[in-house]
Design a protein around this motif. Sequence first.
Motif, PDB file in Angstrom:
ATOM      1  N   GLN A 145      -8.173  -6.382 -13.658  1.00  0.00           N
ATOM      2  CA  GLN A 145      -8.921  -5.167 -13.349  1.00  0.00           C
ATOM      3  C   GLN A 145      -8.005  -3.964 -13.151  1.00  0.00           C
ATOM      4  O   GLN A 145      -8.450  -2.828 -13.285  1.00  0.00           O
ATOM      5  CB  GLN A 145      -9.774  -5.384 -12.098  1.00  0.00           C
ATOM      6  N   LEU A 146      -6.736  -4.201 -12.843  1.00  0.00           N
ATOM      7  CA  LEU A 146      -5.833  -3.092 -12.561  1.00  0.00           C
ATOM      8  C   LEU A 146      -5.274  -2.481 -13.847  1.00  0.00           C
ATOM      9  O   LEU A 146      -5.510  -1.319 -14.132  1.00  0.00           O
ATOM     10  CB  LEU A 146      -4.712  -3.563 -11.632  1.00  0.00           C
ATOM     11  N   ASN A 147      -4.526  -3.247 -14.624  1.00  0.00           N
ATOM     12  CA  ASN A 147      -4.047  -2.743 -15.915  1.00  0.00           C
ATOM     13  C   ASN A 147      -3.384  -3.880 -16.687  1.00  0.00           C
ATOM     14  O   ASN A 147      -3.071  -4.937 -16.119  1.00  0.00           O
ATOM     15  CB  ASN A 147      -3.089  -1.542 -15.755  1.00  0.00           C
ATOM     16  N   PRO A 148      -3.126  -3.692 -17.993  1.00  0.00           N
ATOM     17  CA  PRO A 148      -2.579  -4.772 -18.818  1.00  0.00           C
ATOM     18  C   PRO A 148      -1.219  -5.294 -18.351  1.00  0.00           C
ATOM     19  O   PRO A 148      -0.962  -6.498 -18.398  1.00  0.00           O
ATOM     20  CB  PRO A 148      -2.475  -4.138 -20.209  1.00  0.00           C
ATOM     21  N   LEU A 149      -0.325  -4.394 -17.902  1.00  0.00           N
ATOM     22  CA  LEU A 149       0.991  -4.848 -17.468  1.00  0.00           C
ATOM     23  C   LEU A 149       0.885  -5.710 -16.212  1.00  0.00           C
ATOM     24  O   LEU A 149       1.602  -6.724 -16.077  1.00  0.00           O
ATOM     25  CB  LEU A 149       1.914  -3.657 -17.208  1.00  0.00           C
ATOM     26  N   LEU A 158       0.828  -1.205   0.000  1.00  0.00           N
ATOM     27  CA  LEU A 158       0.000   0.000   0.000  1.00  0.00           C
ATOM     28  C   LEU A 158       0.865   1.259   0.000  1.00  0.00           C
ATOM     29  O   LEU A 158       0.507   2.275  -0.603  1.00  0.00           O
ATOM     30  CB  LEU A 158      -0.947  -0.010   1.196  1.00  0.00           C
ATOM     31  N   THR A 159       2.016   1.192   0.673  1.00  0.00           N
ATOM     32  CA  THR A 159       2.954   2.317   0.625  1.00  0.00           C
ATOM     33  C   THR A 159       3.443   2.538  -0.802  1.00  0.00           C
ATOM     34  O   THR A 159       3.539   3.678  -1.279  1.00  0.00           O
ATOM     35  CB  THR A 159       4.154   2.066   1.556  1.00  0.00           C
ATOM     36  N   THR A 161      -7.197   5.502  -6.307  1.00  0.00           N
ATOM     37  CA  THR A 161      -8.647   5.434  -6.164  1.00  0.00           C
ATOM     38  C   THR A 161      -9.021   4.296  -5.225  1.00  0.00           C
ATOM     39  O   THR A 161      -8.229   3.376  -4.983  1.00  0.00           O
ATOM     40  CB  THR A 161      -9.321   5.201  -7.527  1.00  0.00           C
ATOM     41  N   LEU A 162     -10.249   4.355  -4.718  1.00  0.00           N
ATOM     42  CA  LEU A 162     -10.712   3.299  -3.824  1.00  0.00           C
ATOM     43  C   LEU A 162     -10.699   1.948  -4.524  1.00  0.00           C
ATOM     44  O   LEU A 162     -10.306   0.929  -3.937  1.00  0.00           O
ATOM     45  CB  LEU A 162     -12.122   3.636  -3.324  1.00  0.00           C
ATOM     46  N   TRP A 163     -11.118   1.934  -5.795  1.00  0.00           N
ATOM     47  CA  TRP A 163     -11.151   0.675  -6.536  1.00  0.00           C
ATOM     48  C   TRP A 163      -9.759   0.120  -6.738  1.00  0.00           C
ATOM     49  O   TRP A 163      -9.543  -1.106  -6.656  1.00  0.00           O
ATOM     50  CB  TRP A 163     -11.856   0.863  -7.884  1.00  0.00           C
ATOM     51  N   GLN A 164      -8.785   0.977  -7.017  1.00  0.00           N
ATOM     52  CA  GLN A 164      -7.411   0.494  -7.157  1.00  0.00           C
ATOM     53  C   GLN A 164      -6.921  -0.147  -5.861  1.00  0.00           C
ATOM     54  O   GLN A 164      -6.327  -1.230  -5.872  1.00  0.00           O
ATOM     55  CB  GLN A 164      -6.485   1.651  -7.553  1.00  0.00           C
ATOM     56  N   LEU A 165      -7.185   0.515  -4.753  1.00  0.00           N
ATOM     57  CA  LEU A 165      -6.753  -0.030  -3.465  1.00  0.00           C
ATOM     58  C   LEU A 165      -7.437  -1.364  -3.171  1.00  0.00           C
ATOM     59  O   LEU A 165      -6.796  -2.308  -2.694  1.00  0.00           O
ATOM     60  CB  LEU A 165      -7.040   0.967  -2.344  1.00  0.00           C
ATOM     61  N   LEU A 166      -8.724  -1.457  -3.456  1.00  0.00           N
ATOM     62  CA  LEU A 166      -9.454  -2.702  -3.201  1.00  0.00           C
ATOM     63  C   LEU A 166      -8.912  -3.845  -4.057  1.00  0.00           C
ATOM     64  O   LEU A 166      -8.735  -4.966  -3.565  1.00  0.00           O
ATOM     65  CB  LEU A 166     -10.943  -2.492  -3.454  1.00  0.00           C
ATOM     66  N   TRP A 167      -8.635  -3.571  -5.336  1.00  0.00           N
ATOM     67  CA  TRP A 167      -8.111  -4.621  -6.208  1.00  0.00           C
ATOM     68  C   TRP A 167      -6.691  -5.014  -5.813  1.00  0.00           C
ATOM     69  O   TRP A 167      -6.308  -6.192  -5.902  1.00  0.00           O
ATOM     70  CB  TRP A 167      -8.159  -4.184  -7.668  1.00  0.00           C
ATOM     71  N   ILE A 168      -5.887  -4.052  -5.362  1.00  0.00           N
ATOM     72  CA  ILE A 168      -4.537  -4.365  -4.885  1.00  0.00           C
ATOM     73  C   ILE A 168      -4.604  -5.259  -3.650  1.00  0.00           C
ATOM     74  O   ILE A 168      -3.886  -6.263  -3.538  1.00  0.00           O
ATOM     75  CB  ILE A 168      -3.751  -3.071  -4.580  1.00  0.00           C
ATOM     76  N   SER A 177       6.094  -7.046  -3.620  1.00  0.00           N
ATOM     77  CA  SER A 177       4.763  -6.442  -3.482  1.00  0.00           C
ATOM     78  C   SER A 177       4.748  -4.923  -3.686  1.00  0.00           C
ATOM     79  O   SER A 177       3.823  -4.410  -4.334  1.00  0.00           O
ATOM     80  CB  SER A 177       4.138  -6.811  -2.133  1.00  0.00           C
ATOM     81  N   PRO A 178       5.715  -4.136  -3.173  1.00  0.00           N
ATOM     82  CA  PRO A 178       5.662  -2.690  -3.445  1.00  0.00           C
ATOM     83  C   PRO A 178       5.795  -2.365  -4.935  1.00  0.00           C
ATOM     84  O   PRO A 178       5.115  -1.464  -5.441  1.00  0.00           O
ATOM     85  CB  PRO A 178       6.846  -2.131  -2.645  1.00  0.00           C
ATOM     86  N   ALA A 179       6.685  -3.095  -5.638  1.00  0.00           N
ATOM     87  CA  ALA A 179       6.832  -2.863  -7.076  1.00  0.00           C
ATOM     88  C   ALA A 179       5.554  -3.255  -7.807  1.00  0.00           C
ATOM     89  O   ALA A 179       5.127  -2.572  -8.747  1.00  0.00           O
ATOM     90  CB  ALA A 179       8.020  -3.664  -7.617  1.00  0.00           C
ATOM     91  N   ALA A 180       4.935  -4.357  -7.367  1.00  0.00           N
ATOM     92  CA  ALA A 180       3.677  -4.783  -7.981  1.00  0.00           C
ATOM     93  C   ALA A 180       2.591  -3.733  -7.783  1.00  0.00           C
ATOM     94  O   ALA A 180       1.797  -3.450  -8.696  1.00  0.00           O
ATOM     95  CB  ALA A 180       3.237  -6.122  -7.391  1.00  0.00           C
ATOM     96  N   ALA A 181       2.552  -3.136  -6.601  1.00  0.00           N
ATOM     97  CA  ALA A 181       1.547  -2.102  -6.335  1.00  0.00           C
ATOM     98  C   ALA A 181       1.812  -0.853  -7.170  1.00  0.00           C
ATOM     99  O   ALA A 181       0.874  -0.204  -7.650  1.00  0.00           O
ATOM    100  CB  ALA A 181       1.543  -1.755  -4.843  1.00  0.00           C
ATOM    101  N   TRP A 182       3.089  -0.500  -7.355  1.00  0.00           N
ATOM    102  CA  TRP A 182       3.420   0.645  -8.208  1.00  0.00           C
ATOM    103  C   TRP A 182       2.930   0.388  -9.630  1.00  0.00           C
ATOM    104  O   TRP A 182       2.319   1.248 -10.266  1.00  0.00           O
ATOM    105  CB  TRP A 182       4.933   0.874  -8.196  1.00  0.00           C
TER     106      TRP A 182
END
Length: 290
Positions: free
Chosen positions: A109-113, A25-26, A41-48, A149-154
Amino acid sequence: MPGHIRTVLEMIKFEHSVFALPFALTGALLAARTTRHAWPTLWQLLWIILAMVAARSAAMTVNRIVDLRYDRENPRTRQRALATGALSISFAWFFTLIAVAVFLVAAWQLNPLALKLAPLALAILFFYSFTKRFTNWSHLFLGFALGISPAAAWIAITGSLDLRMLVLCAAVTLWVGGFDVLYACQDIEFDQRAGLFSIPRRFGIANALLIARSMHVGLVLLLGLLAAAFGLPWPAWLGVAVVAALLLYEHSLVNANDLSRLDAAFFTVNGYISLLFLLFWGAAAAVWRV
């Protein structure tokens, strides 16, 4: 039914999700603030969050399946659900497939990459379960499995990767690797009998504790480097100091002649480290003039 759910949650150690998730999340917060001068966005955080929990659940279940023989033989682990038969192997594989499917949907749901890299992330997570069979440094493989995980979230936020995130990935790798070395000290005799590899088995408990401390010193240095690289304000630096203080306390709880407080060091302190890190770095992101 509630009892069955409780057994599943125990099998995957669901409460341990708190370890890596705050660092992810950081990464998401830094990504949004750096690239968009905004918030995820809230949806991005929920999907992450869903992706993190699903991927970790799949990895933990595979780990229990792969290590079933050892779990049955190890006095510390023989009460685990698969070892006792409370859950079946077929159920564990079915649960794994469901968790993988949820992870892939979240990545989509997040993005193609994120979706393209999802199979690689799963491969890294699953590979860890085999490393203790051939290397003493399996602890760092576990650290890396959580450290991505941080790189994945970025990537989830931006669809690309900033190389500075690799510093946070390395920091998380050292953090997890260090406390896994501590945890492995409990199994040194079993590892010797079973032919499994670990730092405590190879170097002894006293030296293993020194290696774990060195890893955690590296963690603090990398967090300072990352704060400087992003030009983060004072709450981030205070967060680094808090992490350092908690690590000092964690290591004060154990020594080569007394591992009786190891559970407290492993669960409670590391949970506080990850949550407080998110709190302080989240505050830094809030007051950061980007």
